[in-house]
Design a protein around this motif. Structure first.
Motif, PDB file in Angstrom:
ATOM      1  N   ASP A  15     -50.095   0.033  -5.676  1.00 36.32           N
ATOM      2  CA  ASP A  15     -50.342  -1.309  -5.134  1.00 36.32           C
ATOM      3  C   ASP A  15     -50.529  -2.378  -6.198  1.00 36.32           C
ATOM      4  O   ASP A  15     -50.424  -3.571  -5.909  1.00 36.32           O
ATOM      5  N   SER A  50     -48.757   4.179   6.932  1.00 34.45           N
ATOM      6  CA  SER A  50     -49.272   5.352   6.205  1.00 34.45           C
ATOM      7  C   SER A  50     -48.546   5.592   4.892  1.00 34.45           C
ATOM      8  O   SER A  50     -48.872   6.534   4.171  1.00 34.45           O
ATOM      9  N   ARG A  76     -55.591  -2.873   3.889  1.00 31.27           N
ATOM     10  CA  ARG A  76     -56.262  -3.014   2.589  1.00 31.27           C
ATOM     11  C   ARG A  76     -56.044  -4.385   1.967  1.00 31.27           C
ATOM     12  O   ARG A  76     -56.846  -4.826   1.144  1.00 31.27           O
ATOM     13  N   ARG A  97     -54.547   9.808  -6.939  1.00 31.05           N
ATOM     14  CA  ARG A  97     -53.225   9.268  -7.268  1.00 31.05           C
ATOM     15  C   ARG A  97     -52.411  10.210  -8.151  1.00 31.05           C
ATOM     16  O   ARG A  97     -51.415   9.818  -8.729  1.00 31.05           O
ATOM     17  N   ARG A 154     -47.795   5.779   1.280  1.00 29.45           N
ATOM     18  CA  ARG A 154     -48.656   5.909   0.106  1.00 29.45           C
ATOM     19  C   ARG A 154     -50.074   6.385   0.447  1.00 29.45           C
ATOM     20  O   ARG A 154     -50.841   6.695  -0.459  1.00 29.45           O
ATOM     21  N   LEU A 155     -50.461   6.410   1.735  1.00 26.65           N
ATOM     22  CA  LEU A 155     -51.694   7.111   2.118  1.00 26.65           C
ATOM     23  C   LEU A 155     -51.361   8.587   2.237  1.00 26.65           C
ATOM     24  O   LEU A 155     -52.017   9.447   1.636  1.00 26.65           O
ATOM     25  N   HIS A 215     -56.279   1.841   5.172  1.00 24.02           N
ATOM     26  CA  HIS A 215     -55.146   1.732   4.244  1.00 24.02           C
ATOM     27  C   HIS A 215     -54.187   0.643   4.691  1.00 24.02           C
ATOM     28  O   HIS A 215     -53.718  -0.165   3.876  1.00 24.02           O
ATOM     29  N   GLU A 262     -59.138   6.291   8.025  1.00 23.99           N
ATOM     30  CA  GLU A 262     -58.524   5.994   6.727  1.00 23.99           C
ATOM     31  C   GLU A 262     -57.138   5.359   6.882  1.00 23.99           C
ATOM     32  O   GLU A 262     -56.679   4.617   6.018  1.00 23.99           O
ATOM     33  N   THR A 274     -51.534  11.345  10.697  1.00 24.27           N
ATOM     34  CA  THR A 274     -51.650  10.001  10.109  1.00 24.27           C
ATOM     35  C   THR A 274     -50.456   9.114  10.429  1.00 24.27           C
ATOM     36  O   THR A 274     -50.322   8.038   9.839  1.00 24.27           O
TER      37      THR A 274
END
Length: 963
Positions: free
Chosen positions: A101, A562, A904, A29, A564-565, A901, A897, A606
Motif C-alpha cells: 500500500d 480482500s 483502510r 508481509r 492483499r488481505l 482492510h 478484518e 474472506t
C-alpha cells in the motif's frame, strides 16, 4: 478470524534469507505458505513459477534492505507491480517482491506540466487526478485501469494513442531508483547525483564509454535509431546510448523498459500531455485488410489520435456485443475495420478535424456509414469493445487451453502485406481461431490465438509457429518482435536474432554493469536458453464452468476488498484450478490437503462476494458466484434445511434479530461495549468476534399505507418495499438521527406527493440476499420469487413501480425478475428521477461523505446516487480509494478484518467539518461509520433534511410525474 499460517519449511539459503528479512519486514508481509506462493506465482502471461518467498514491501528502505540481504546470499529477486504483464516478466521461483500500500504517492507539478508518481499508482488513477487540469500521462495501455506506474515504466508500455512519442521513455523527466547493490539515486536531486558520481564513478564511466562507442559507430547508431522509429520493446532501450551523453541520463533511460532486470524504480516524474476534452470516434469498415491499411497510411498525416485495426476474425468475435452495428454479421470474409479517434481543444477544432479526416477517407473504398460520433457513451462502447478483443478470444477458447497474445510491429508502408502473411501462418499451423488487431498508426499488430500445452505435440506446434513468426518479422520485414508488451520470457531467446550480435553484445554489457551477479529477474530479456519460451508453462485445468473462461489477466484485482488481505478473484481461481488439477492427477495428497485447508479461509471465508470483479472483468466473470457455490457445498444438507426454515419463517427470524439488538444495546448501556463484545464472542463460540461501536439498535416501524386514497387515480403511486435489514436494524445508538429508515422514506415520498402502497405481509418479505451469500441459493431464490409475486400483486400487475430502500436487495430482485411489466426502482434511482424534481431543496453547507455500494455500481446507478448527494450538499466526497466496504452483509461481524482492510484508506479521506456520511445499504453503513468516525446512514436522510414540498403544488401538478 484467520487460522494459523501454513508455512512450508524453506531450504537453504532461503531459510536464512527469510530469517534476515523478518528483521526488516513484518511477518504478515512475508508469504511462504503453499496457497499464496502459488497464487502470487501467476501473472497475465502463460508462464508460472512458484516463488519461495513473497515479500510485500511498503517503503524504499525495505527494498534497499531486501536487495542487500538477497545479494548477500546470491538469491534472485523479481519485482512486481500489478501483474498484468503478458510476457512472463513478473513471475519468479525465488523471491518475488510485490508492491504494498505504501507506494501510492502522486505529486502534480506546476501547471500540471509534470507529475511525480510512486510505482504503486494505477495509471488510470494518475489520469483521474490530472483530468481536472486538462492533462494526462502519455502511456495508455489497454490495462491502464489495473496496471501500475512501476510496471508501465519498467515495460515501456504504450497503448492505443501514445505511439512512440508519448511513452515513458519519451516523457521521462527524472526518476528515483534503487540499484542491485541497494544504492539509491534520485536523478532530479543534484546532491544525490553528486554522491552517486562519487560512489559509482566506475559505473558512470563505463556507461559514458558505452554511449561514446555506440555513437561513434555510425552503422550501429543508425541501426538503433531505425529500430526505435517504430514501437520496440525487444531487449534494452539502446536508444539511450545514442539519444543522451550524460551517463546519468543514459542510466535512467535504460531503466525504462528494463523489466526489473537493472534495478527498482521507486518514483518517476513524467512530463504530462494534453487531455483534450472534445473527442469523436468512428468505426470504419473496408472491403479487405489491404484497403484498411491503405486508409491508415493516409490517416497517419491527418489529425488522428488513434486508429485501431481489426481483421475479419476480430470482428466476428465481437459482432454480437451491444453497440456493434448489426450489419457486421453479413459482411464478407475479407472485411476489415479501423476504429478511429480524433481529439481537439474545442468543438470547432474537433469539427475541423472530422472534416479533414473525411477528405482523406474520400480517397478510400469504405463500406457503410463513415460518420463520426461525439456521443461519449457510444465512443466509450466502441473502445470498450476494442479493449475486450483479447479476453473475448480467451472466453470462447476450449477449456484447458491458454490464450496467447503476441505483439509485433512492421514498417507502416508494408503493414498490409505483413498482415496477410501472418494470416497465412495461422492457417499453416492450424490456428484457425486467431485474430489480428492493433495500433495501426504505429504498424503495431497484436495477434491472439489459443494454445494447449498439455502434450509435446502441442508444444512443438507452438515452437514451429514462433520460429516462423520470428523469421517473418525479423528477416522479411525488419520489424519488432515485441512492440509494447516487453521482451519477458517468451521473446528472450529471439532478442539476438532481432538485433544482431553487436547490439546484443551491448545489452549483455549493460546487464553485467548493472547486475554483475545476475540476480535481478534472471531469465527475462536476456536468456541463453533457446527453449526458455517453452518452459514453465502455466496449466489451466478445468475447475468450474463459472470461472473456466478466466485468462488470469488480473483486471479484477483493484476492485476486490480482500486483495492483499488474503486472495484476489484471480488468485481464488488459480487456487481452485490447482486443487482441481491435484484431484484429477490423484497424487500429492499432502499438498492438496494443505492448500484446501488454507483455501477455506483465504478463498472462501474472506470473499465479500460483492460482484465488483465482474464489472472489471472483460468477460464478466463473477468470482463470488463460485465462492457462494463452494459455501453451499461446504454447508451440506442440514444447513440447506435450516435455510429453508428461515425463509419460511422470516417474520419470526426478524423478530429474533430485533430482540438480539435490543439485548445488545441494553448490555452496552449497562456494562459497556468491551464487556458486551467479549460476552458475544463467548456466547457464539467465537463466531461473532466483533461488535462494531456503531452497532444498530432495533428498528420499530409500522407501515402506513395511504388507504384513504387507495382508489384515487389523481396521485402518483409507488409500492414501497422496505428491506428486511431496514425493518430490523435502526440507527446506531450514537447517531443523532434516530428515526428508522422506512419512516424517513415515507416522509420523503409524502413530501414529493406520492401515494404509498405496501405489499401484503410486508414483514415476512425478503429478497433472499442473506441466504444467497451463505450459498443457500435454493432457499434464496424461493424467497425472492415469493417477494416478487407479492410485489406484482401490490403494484397491480406492474401498474405502479416498486421502490427498494436498500441497493443490494434491489439488485437481487432485478436479477431474479422475469415479469417484464414489473419495475423495481433502487432508492437512488427513485430519488434522482422522480422525487427530486418534485421537491424544493436547500443545500447543506456541511461537507458529506458518500459511499457508492457495490450494488449501486453494478446497476450503473453510481452517477444517479452522486447526483442526489450533490443536489443536497455543497461538498460531496467520494473517496477514490474505497470500493467495496467489505462488510458484506454479516462479514463485518464474523470476519471483521475484511471490513477493516477494505476501508483502510477511508479515515484519511474524511474532510474537516464533516459530520455525516451517506449510502444505500444499512449493513455497509455499520462498517463505514466505525472506520470513518462519522455516522453513515441512508441517502434518504439527507434528502429528507434538505427537502420541502414544492410551494403551491396541486394535485393536478403532482400528477404530472410519469414512470
Amino acid at each position: 478470524m484467520p487460522p494459523a499460517s501454513l508455512a512450508s519449511p524453506l531450504a537453504a539459503p532461503y531459510d536464512r534469507v527469510l530469517a534476515e528479512l523478518q528483521a526488516v519486514i513484518p511477518d504478515a508481509r512475508l508469504v511462504t505458505d503453499p496457497l499464496r506462493t502459488l497464487t502470487y506465482g501467476t501473472d497475465a502471461s502463460f508462464y508460472r513459477l512458484i516463488p519461495k518467498i513473497v515479500a510485500l514491501v511498503e517503503t524504499e528502505e525495505e527494498v534497499v534492505q531486501l536487495l542487500r540481504i538477497t545479494r548477500g546470499h546470491k538469491v534472485p529477486v523479481t519485482f512486481r507491480a500489478a501483474g498484468t504483464s503478458l510476457s512472463g516478466q513478473a513471475v519468479s521461483d525465488s523471491v518475488l517482491v510485490v508492491l504494498g500500500d505504501g507506494w501510492r504517492g502522486c505529486s502534480i507539478g506546476a501547471a500540471a506540466a509534470t507529475v511525480t508518481l510512486q510505482p504503486g499508482v494505477i495509471g488510470a488513477e494518475a489520469n483521474r487526478r490530472l483530468a481536472p487540469l486538462g492533462r494526462k500521462i502519455g502511456p495508455d495501455p489497454a490495462s491502464i485501469a489495473t496496471a501500475k506506474i512501476g510496471g508501465i515504466a519498467a515495460n515501456n508500455a504504450s497503448g492505443m494513442c501514445c505511439g512512440t512519442a508519448q511513452n515513458s521513455y519519451r516523457t521521462l523527466e527524472s526518476m528515483r531508483l534503487v540499484l542491485a547493490d541497494g544504492t539509491v539515486l534520485d536523478t532530479a536531486d543534484p546532491a544525490s547525483r553528486s554522491r552517486f558520481r562519487d560512489s559509482h564513478a566506475a559505473l558512470l564511466d563505463r556507461l559514458a564509454d558505452l554511449g561514446s562507442r555506440t555513437r561513434a559507430d555510425a552503422a550501429l547508431a543508425g541501426r538503433i535509431r531505425d529500430k526505435f522509429r517504430i514501437k520496440n520493446t525487444t531487449g534494452y532501450s539502446l536508444n539511450a546510448l545514442v539519444d543522451y551523453e550524460d551517463p546519468v541520463d543514459i542510466l535512467q533511460h535504460l531503466m525504462i523498459g528494463s523489466e526489473g532486470t537493472l534495478g527498482f524504480i521507486s518514483a518517476i516524474t513524467l512530463r504530462t500531455v494534453p487531455e483534450h476534452p472534445h473527442k469523436a470516434s468512428a468505426l470504419l469498415f473496408f472491403p479487405d485488410i489491404g484497403e484498411a491499411c491503405h486508409a491508415v497510411s493516409l490517416l497517419k498525416a491527418a489529425p488522428v489520435d488513434a486508429a485501431e485495426l481489426m481483421d475479419r476474425a476480430s470482428l466476428r468475435s465481437i459482432q454480437d456485443k451491444p453497440g456493434m452495428p448489426p450489419q457486421i454479421r453479413g459482411f464478407g470474409a475479407d472485411v476489415a475495420a479501423v476504429l478511429v479517434e480524433t481529439r481537439a481543444e474545442s468543438a470547432a477544432a474537433l469539427e475541423a478535424n472530422v472534416a479533414e479526416i473525411a477528405a482523406v477517407l474520400a480517397d478510400c473504398i469504405t463500406i457503410g456509414d463513415t460518420r463520426f460520433t461525439t456521443d461519449a457513451k457510444a465512443c466509450e462502447g466502441f473502445w470498450k469493445i476494442r479493449k475486450g478483443l483479447f479476453p473475448a478470444v480467451g472466453a470462447i477458447r476450449q477449456t484447458g487451453t491458454t490464450v496467447i497474445i503476441e505483439d509485433v510491429a512492421f514498417p507502416l508502408p508494408r503493414l498490409a502485406e505483413a498482415t496477410r502473411e501472418l494470416q497465412a501462418l495461422f492457417l499453416r499451423h492450424g490456428y484457425h481461431e486467431a485474430i489480428i488487431f492493433g495500433h495501426a498508426l504505429e504498424g503495431n499488430l497484436h495477434f491472439v490465438f489459443t494454445q494447449a500445452f498439455d502434450t509435446q505435440e502441442e508444444i512443438d506446434r507452438y515452437r514451429r509457429f514462433m520460429d516462423d513468426v520470428a523469421v517473418l518479422v525479423v528477416t522479411r520485414y525488419d520489424g519488432s518482435l515485441k512492440a509494447e508488451h516487453g521482451t519477458g520470457r517468451n521473446m528472450a531467446p529471439f532478442v539476438e536474432m532481432e538485433w544482431g550480435p553487436q547490439a546484443y553484445g551491448l545489452m549483455k554489457e549493460i546487464k553485467d554493469l548493472f547486475d554483475p551477479d545476475g540476480l535481478l529477474n534472471p531469465g527475462v530479456i536476456l536468456n541463453g536458453d533457446p527453449e526458455a519460451h517453452l518452459k514453465n508453462l502455466k496449466p489451466l485445468p478445468p475447475a468450474d464452468p463459472l470461472v473456466d473462461t478466466c485468462i488470469e489477466c488480473g483486471f479484477c484485482e483493484p476492485t476486490c476488498p480482500s486483495h492483499r488481505l488474503t486472495l484476489s478473484p484471480r488468485q481464488r481461481i488459480v487456487g481452485r484450478r490447482e486443487m482441481a488439477r491435484l484431484v484429477a492427477a490423484g497424487d500429492d495428497a499432502p499438498r492438496l490437503a494443505e492448500i484446501s485447508a488454507a483455501y477455506d479461509y483465504q478463498g472462501i471465508d474472506t470473499c465479500a462476494a460483492c460482484g465488483l470483479c465482474a464489472t472489471a472483468c472483460p468477460v464478466g466473470i463473477e468470482t463470488g458466484l463460485l465462492v457462494k457455490s463452494l459455501r453451499g457445498e461446504r454447508r451440506g444438507a442440514v444447513a440447506r434445511k435450516a435455510g429453508a426454515l428461515v425463509a419460511d419463517h422470516m417474520e419470526g427470524t426478524l423478530g429474533l434479530a430485533r430482540t438480539g439488538l435490543r439485548l445488545a444495546d441494553l448490555a452496552r448501556r449497562t456494562v459497556g461495549h468491551g464487556v458486551t463484545q467479549a460476552a458475544a464472542r463467548i456466547l457464539t463460540g467465537g463466531n461473532l468476534p466483533a461488535l462494531p461501536h456503531s452497532m444498530p439498535t432495533a428498528a420499530s416501524f409500522t407501515p402506513r399505507p395511504d388507504i384513504a386514497t387507495a382508489t384515487a387515480d389523481d396521485l402518483p403511486t409507488v409500492v414501497y418495499a422496505p428491506s428486511c435489514v431496514s425493518r430490523s436494524m435502526g440507527p446506531a445508538a450514537g447517531d443523532p438521527q434516530q428515526r428508522p429508515l422506512p419512516q424517513v422514506v415515507e416522509s420523503v415520498m409524502r413530501k414529493a406527493g406520492f401515494r404509498i402502497l405496501y405489499p401484503e405481509e410486508a414483514d415476512g418479505q425478503c429478497c433472499g440476499m442473506p441466504l444467497e451469500s451463505k450459498g443457500l441459493t435454493g432457499a434464496a431464490d424461493a424467497k425472492a420469487d415469493a417477494m416478487l409475486a407479492a410485489l406484482s400483486k401490490a403494484s397491480r400487475g406492474g401498474r405502479y413501480p416498486v421502490v427498494m430502500d436498500t441497493s443490494p436487495c434491489a439488485l437481487r430482485l432485478r436479477k431474479r425478475l422475469t415479469d417484464a411489466g414489473l419495475r423495481i426502482l433502487d432508492v437512488a434511482e427513485f430519488l434522482s428521477e422522480f422525487a427530486l424534481p418534485r421537491l424544493d431543496i436547500a443545500k447543506t453547507a456541511e461537507p458529506v461523505m458518500l459511499h457508492l455500494t457495490c450494488s449501486t455500481r453494478r446497476m450503473g446507478l453510481d452517477g444517479a446516487l452522486t447526483a442526489v448527494a450533490k443536489a443536497c450538499a455543497e461538498t460531496v466526497v467520494v473517496p477514490p480509494d474505497v470500493g467495496c466496504c467489505g462488510f458484506a452483509g454479516d462479514k463485518g461481524f464474523t470476519t471483521p478484518e475484511l471490513n477493516a482492510h477494505a476501508l483502510r484508506h477511508l479515515p484519511a479521506a474524511v474532510p474537516e467539518g464533516c459530520a455525516s456520511g451517506y449510502s444505500t445499504s444499512r449493513t455497509c453503513e455499520i462498517g463505514l461509520s466505525d472506520k470513518a468516525g462519522v455516522p453513515y446512514r441512508s441517502i434518504v436522510y439527507l434528502v429528507d433534511a434538505c427537502a420541502t414540498a414544492k410551494v403551491g403544488a396541486t394535485a393536478a401538478r403532482v400528477a404530472e410525474v410519469a414512470f
